[in-house]
Design a protein around this motif. Structure first.
Motif, short mmCIF file in Angstrom:
data_model
loop_
_atom_site.label_atom_id
_atom_site.label_comp_id
_atom_site.label_asym_id
_atom_site.label_seq_id
_atom_site.Cartn_x
_atom_site.Cartn_y
_atom_site.Cartn_z
N ARG A 176 0.83 -1.22 0.00
CA ARG A 176 0.00 0.00 0.00
C ARG A 176 0.86 1.25 0.00
NH1 ARG A 176 -3.63 -2.88 3.79
NH2 ARG A 176 -5.40 -3.57 2.54
N ALA A 177 2.04 1.16 0.62
CA ALA A 177 2.92 2.33 0.74
C ALA A 177 3.63 2.67 -0.57
CB ALA A 177 3.95 2.07 1.85
N LEU A 178 3.58 1.76 -1.50
CA LEU A 178 4.31 1.95 -2.77
C LEU A 178 3.63 3.02 -3.62
CD1 LEU A 178 6.76 0.42 -4.12
CD2 LEU A 178 5.04 -0.92 -5.34
N PRO A 179 4.39 4.04 -4.06
CA PRO A 179 3.76 5.05 -4.93
C PRO A 179 3.19 4.40 -6.19
CG PRO A 179 6.01 5.71 -4.28
CD PRO A 179 5.82 4.30 -3.84
N GLY A 180 2.01 4.79 -6.57
CA GLY A 180 1.38 4.21 -7.75
C GLY A 180 0.43 3.08 -7.42
N VAL A 181 0.39 2.68 -6.16
CA VAL A 181 -0.58 1.66 -5.76
C VAL A 181 -1.84 2.37 -5.29
CG1 VAL A 181 -1.10 -0.16 -4.08
CG2 VAL A 181 1.13 -0.09 -5.21
N ILE A 182 -2.96 2.05 -5.89
CA ILE A 182 -4.22 2.71 -5.57
C ILE A 182 -4.93 2.01 -4.41
CG2 ILE A 182 -6.46 3.46 -6.51
CD1 ILE A 182 -3.96 4.79 -7.83
N ALA A 183 -4.90 0.68 -4.44
CA ALA A 183 -5.57 -0.06 -3.37
C ALA A 183 -5.06 -1.48 -3.32
CB ALA A 183 -7.09 -0.06 -3.60
N VAL A 184 -5.08 -2.03 -2.12
CA VAL A 184 -4.85 -3.47 -1.95
C VAL A 184 -6.08 -4.00 -1.23
CG1 VAL A 184 -3.40 -5.28 -0.98
CG2 VAL A 184 -2.34 -3.17 -1.81
N LEU A 185 -6.78 -4.90 -1.87
CA LEU A 185 -8.05 -5.39 -1.31
C LEU A 185 -7.91 -6.83 -0.84
CD1 LEU A 185 -10.37 -4.09 -4.20
CD2 LEU A 185 -9.68 -2.87 -2.11
N THR A 186 -8.59 -7.14 0.25
CA THR A 186 -8.62 -8.52 0.74
C THR A 186 -10.09 -8.91 0.92
OG1 THR A 186 -8.64 -7.94 3.08
CG2 THR A 186 -6.47 -8.10 2.00
N HIS A 187 -10.30 -10.09 1.50
CA HIS A 187 -11.68 -10.56 1.71
C HIS A 187 -12.49 -9.58 2.54
CE1 HIS A 187 -10.96 -12.03 5.89
NE2 HIS A 187 -9.72 -12.12 5.44
#
Lengths: 773, 285
Positions: A68-79
């Motif tokens: 999530r902290a990576l520039p260019g990442v919009i979202a990390v989704l889980t269950h």
């Protein structure tokens, strides 16, 4: 190459039984045709999946902070981010979209990442780590059926059994005692990878009206809406699925691949469209496979070659989830006796869960597995009794009016015997002995045959229906709204041909609208050898309605005319008594908008007896085939060279000979891979053949000339007499080649694929043991 | 982001090599790019040799042929000198990959990849090929069997470039033979392969023989013992079968996803036996 002028390809009106160029040919050959992943523009996001990498574990934590902290990442989704139900499945709703508590196979989806570009996406996926406690795995059918083995789905009352079926007709126990010869065999066939040109992919966005639009490489757009909507917690009407031409599917896109993930991604994409495109390795890891199977067979016959009793025990590995595994195995059980009359039958089949990759549909469903076994049994019986392999098949093949192994009367076209007879008069059958004698040094030659049946359509418990829609546009074109996906088999072109023929039009007058749940009508999946049969019938009705509507409009334009006086010509109708011609465009202008659009409906007929013979009910209509193959085996390497191939097919009348031949040749080539090289290897739940460098599909160099001969028996319920042709060719190559290898070597390889190493091993064993089977 | 430089001459190459010490050098790239993709690790700088003019030539020079390292398989296959003097090499090239791979892949790349399954390697061993290794200020020639040290490892030192291959014309062999056993007929990695050169007398007695096997050991395998044992015997089934045990002792194959060690060992011997079917007629590729 010069681009043809519009309409230059096909000047004359369409005809039935004559090759018409495929509507997609030019665009595909020149690379212009768009697949699902090609429908993008503007600023879009990439979506990708973190997969488990372990075959069986309790999932205890997902660490996505670094990603999530990576520039260019919009979202990390889980269950946790799934608003609706985190379970999908056509028959058994037990597969999570994103894993919550359990990991059941190495390719299990655990997290979904949205990123600005592919590089960032990859980087982010690598930064996600999982906490899990590894669980003991179940990796074979034998283990799965053990009482003491771990349960893969805790809440499944049947343990690790997905589905079990049993068919008993006559009295097989007694009947075996009445037989003069009984042969027995245990056969193994591997999992198979679809290896389509176009891997799983799609493109999604939220429309201005709030609808979630998903352009996906799918065989099942209408059914997909009902699978996606509950995951989002919305009404299916809020989902629109569009299926353009697919770059191959073969069953691997019969259901959900990227669709739910894309829909979920769009919820978090901040208004931007999202694209997902699995690479080959992900397609291997996460896509469904043909179910591997182990089959115990006993076949009993009388001295004159008449089959009297059959016993089969069929074990299919469904993998971690089995979207249609139980149904696949059931179709296998239904076909366990192939195209023969056998009065006393005992068939039992099991499909089980394991921690292997997910099993699913693949051209032929569960039929290639059992045909591989049964057709080798037939040769073994023929050999035991000293009867020619073609003669024993002719003696036992079902004819119209016979009862098949399930006790169901075959009331429709039944061309097994005609296929075998056609083969017996073919030069390849007649010239087989001479060819065998000409083998060079260290080579032995053999000839093998196989006879197949393949049911058309869904079982009776699932209505096999289609709704066609056709329009005379204001421009005077005939537009066909095809509700069934064209996954590469050319059915969309055949729809244009059918409608064009009914309305006297040529290719230049036709337009196709490919499946789109907002524009075309629900017509079922592109699968089960049903696409042209079911939709084609509905389309004929729609086209005839439109013909009436156009003539009605024409009558109004020509004073004193009657309906019988009009002739349809490309782009126009002619009033024959007066010679007056009216352009379709002109007529369209005078018609009500509602009159320019007509629909047709068709539902496939089903059996009226023995509905309870098997789970979901038995099929009524079958296609048939007889295959003949020449092989040369190298004694020094065991390698099998397929020299010639003949495929005789009863798929009813042929509408487009080119499209028909493509289906047969494609299926035979895929069947040859299944027979000789394709071995989807999984060790302890981890895939060993992870890409196309180690999973060996045939090249054009490996496929010989294939003679495809249709036996055109009219199927009276079919559109212009047609039956399904998509799958029948798939089941023949494995047993035909196995029988040819046995003929050449004097020994049989009971396990596919028959690689050089496997055949060499059999040759050595034969030499050492001095045994002949 | 990876930057790819394409020098036009060796001089330019040496400059770039000095400037970008960490750069990876590639010829056709048919092995390297597959590897990089699998590892998902791309170096910041790649140097491609496709434009280096000194590496492209195929020349005949006093009894020998020099093949520039960047000669593609397709070029070699269509070259009359190669087909005329080295049919065993031409035959191996024909079995390599597919037309697109032969269009990109080079002889120098195949050697430097140093895979035991490299298709051109067994022919180069039996032909006694020497590789030319250049530095900015000099060059040396090394027999191929001394150049390839193990799977993926060569005797190439820092600052050296494989610039080409020297082959002595071998017109004295009456039989040039190559066979590859793969899992299919094209785009196949050798499960086992054999390159053989044999000379027999008018009456079919073996005068000299050279064998080299691919994919049955860490590098290409040769067997002086097997070659010696065949000399003086009539080239036929009996003689060839008699050397199979020697062949089987010489090889040290492994199990992998393509085949078992036992099958590979059996193939090594059986591929020699195949020569019995070939008779005395010279085999031209």
């Amino acid at each position: 190459m010069k681009e043809p002028e519009n309409g230059e390809i096909e000047r004359a009106g369409y005809d039935i039984g004559k090759t018409a160029h495929r509507a997609d040919a030019y665009a595909k050959v020149t690379g212009r045709e768009k697949y699902a992943a090609d429908y993008y523009d503007g600023e879009f996001l990439w979506a990708g999946v973190k997969r488990a990498g372990v075959p069986h574990a309790a999932l205890t934590g997902i660490h996505a902070e670094d990603a999530r902290a990576l520039p260019g990442v919009i979202a990390v989704l889980t269950h946790h981010d799934i608003p609706g139900e985190n379970r999908i499945g056509i028959i058994r709703k037990n597969q999570p979209v994103l894993a919550d508590t359990r990991i059941r196979h190495s390719g299990e989806a655990v997290a979904l990442v949205l990123a600005e570009n592919r590089e960032t996406l990859k980087d982010a996926l690598n930064r996600i780590t999982l906490d899990y406690e590894a669980l003991p795995g179940v990796f074979s059918v034998e283990e799965a059926l053990k009482e003491t083995s771990p349960r893969i789905h805790e809440d499944n009352p049947e343990g690790n059994v997905v589905k079990a079926v049993a068919v008993e007709t006559g009295d097989s126990a007694k009947a075996f005692n009445e037989c003069d010869a009984v042969v027995e065999g245990v056969f193994e066939v591997p999992a198979q990878e679809h290896a389509y040109l176009e891997t799983e992919s799609g493109w999604a966005y939220q429309g201005e009206d709030g609808t979630y639009v998903i352009v996906a490489s799918t065989q099942t757009p209408f059914r997909d809406c009902f699978e996606i909507a509950p995951v989002l917690g919305i009404d299916p009407a809020g989902i629109r699925v569009i299926a353009p031409y697919l770059g191959g599917a073969f069953g691997g896109k019969d259901g959900i691949t990227v669709q739910c993930l894309l829909a979920l991604a769009v919820l978090h994409s901040r208004g931007r469209p999202v694209k997902m495109w699995w690479d080959r390795e992900e397609s291997f890891l996460a896509g469904v496979k043909r179910l591997s199977a182990k089959m115990h067979y006993r076949l009993g016959a009388k001295n004159d070659g008449e089959f009297h009793a059959l016993e089969c025990r069929l074990y299919y590995d469904g993998g971690a989830y089995s979207p249609l595994g139980g149904e696949i195995m059931t179709l296998g059980a239904e076909h366990a006796g192939c195209a023969y009359r056998i009065p006393n039958v005992s068939i039992k089949g099991w499909c089980v869960y394991t921690n292997n990759p997910v099993g699913g549909p693949f051209r032929g469903f569960g039929v290639p597995q059992v045909t591989a076994a049964m057709e080798q049994m037939v040769d073994m019986a023929a050999q035991r009794l000293g009867i020619d392999p073609l003669a024993i098949r002719l003696k036992n093949a079902v004819r119209k009016g016979d009862r098949n192994c399930l006790g169901v009367t075959l009331t429709n076209s039944t061309g097994a015997v005609e296929c075998l007879e056609k083969m017996s008069s073919h030069p390849l059958w007649k010239g087989r002995a001479a060819w065998k004698e000409e083998a060079g040094p260290f080579k032995v030659r053999g000839v093998g045959v196989a006879c197949m049946a393949h049911a058309m359509g869904y079982p009776p418990m699932v209505a096999d229906e289609a709704r066609a829609k056709i329009e005379l546009t204001v421009e005077g074109k005939i537009r066909v709204y095809a509700g069934v996906v064209d996954m590469g088999q050319g059915n969309a072109s055949t729809y244009a041909q059918i409608a064009g023929y009914v309305l006297g039009q040529d290719a230049s007058a036709m337009e196709l609208v490919l499946p789109d749940t907002a524009r075309t009508l629900p017509s079922g999946s592109s699968s089960a050898s049903r696409t042209t049969y079911t939709y084609g019938n509905a389309l004929i009705e729609a086209a005839r309605s439109l013909e009436k509507a156009i003539i009605k409009a024409a009558c109004e334009r020509v004073p004193g005319s009657v309906a019988e006086g009009f002739l349809f010509l490309p782009g126009k109708v002619r009033h024959t008594p007066t010679g007056r011609e009216l352009l379709l465009e002109e007529l369209a202008a005078f018609m009500d908008d509602s009159a320019r659009v007509t629909t047709g409906y068709f539902k496939m007929p089903v059996v009226r007896e023995k509905l309870d013979a098997i789970y979901m009910g038995p099929h009524l209509i079958f296609s048939y085939g007889a295959h003949l193959v020449y092989v040369e085996v190298d004694e020094l390497t065991g390698q099998v060279d397929v020299a010639r191939y003949l495929a005789v097919t009863d798929a009813g009348r042929v509408i487009n000979p080119q499209v028909f031949a493509q289906q047969i040749e494609g299926a035979v080539a895929q069947g040859m891979g299944y027979a000789l090289t394709e071995d989807f290897k999984v060790r302890k739940g981890r895939i060993v053949t992870r890409d196309l460098s180690t999973y060996i599909i045939p090249t054009s160099m490996d496929i010989p000339a294939i003679d495809s001969v249709p036996v055109e028996i009219d199927e009276e319920t079919g559109p212009f007499g047609l039956k399904g042709a998509g799958e029948i060719g798939m089941s023949g190559p494995l047993p035909a080649i196995a029988n040819a290898v046995s003929d050449a070597c004097g020994t049989r390889v009971f396990r596919a694929p028959m690689t050089g190493e496997a055949v060499y091993g059999a040759l050595i064993r034969k030499k050492e043991e001095g045994t002949v089977l | 982001m990876t930057t790819v430089y394409r020098p036009g001459s060796l001089d330019e190459f040496w400059d770039m090599r000095e400037k970008y010490g960490e750069a990876l050098v590639f010829a056709g790239g048919t092995d390297l790019f597959v590897k990089l993709r699998a590892l998902n690790k791309y170096p910041p700088v790649l140097i491609g040799l496709a434009g280096v003019k000194e590496l492209q030539s195929i020349e005949e020079l006093s009894g020998a042929v020099f093949i520039g390292a960047h000669a593609t398989h397709t070029r070699l296959l269509s070259h009359p000198r190669i087909r005329e003097h080295f049919p065993v090499l031409a035959s191996a090239l024909r079995s390599l990959g597919s037309p697109p791979i032969r269009n990109m892949g080079t002889i120098g790349g195949n050697i430097c990849t140093a895979s035991p399954a490299g298709d051109v390697l067994p022919p180069l061993y039996v032909l006694g090929a020497q590789v030319e290794l250049r530095k900015k200020d000099g060059s040396r020639r090394v027999p191929i069997r001394e150049f390839i040290l193990g799977p993926g490892t060569t005797a190439l030192t820092d600052g050296e470039l494989l610039s080409g291959v020297w082959l002595k014309k071998e017109d004295s062999f009456t039989i040039h033979h190559f066979e590859k056993v793969g899992q299919r007929k094209a785009l196949a990695i050798a499960v086992a392969s054999l390159a053989a050169l044999v000379t027999t007398t008018e009456t079919g007695i073996v005068e000299k023989a050279r064998f080299a096997w691919g994919s049955v050991g860490p590098t290409v395998v040769t067997s002086q013992d097997a070659e010696d044992a065949l000399v003086g015997l009539p080239l036929g089934l009996k003689a060839l079968q008699s050397i199979v045990p020697i062949v089987e002792r010489s090889v040290s194959p492994i199990d992998d996803v393509r085949a078992s060690a036992a099958y590979r060992k059996a193939l090594a011997g059986n591929l020699v036996v195949r020569l019995a079917g070939r008779g005395r007629e010279p085999l031209r590729a």
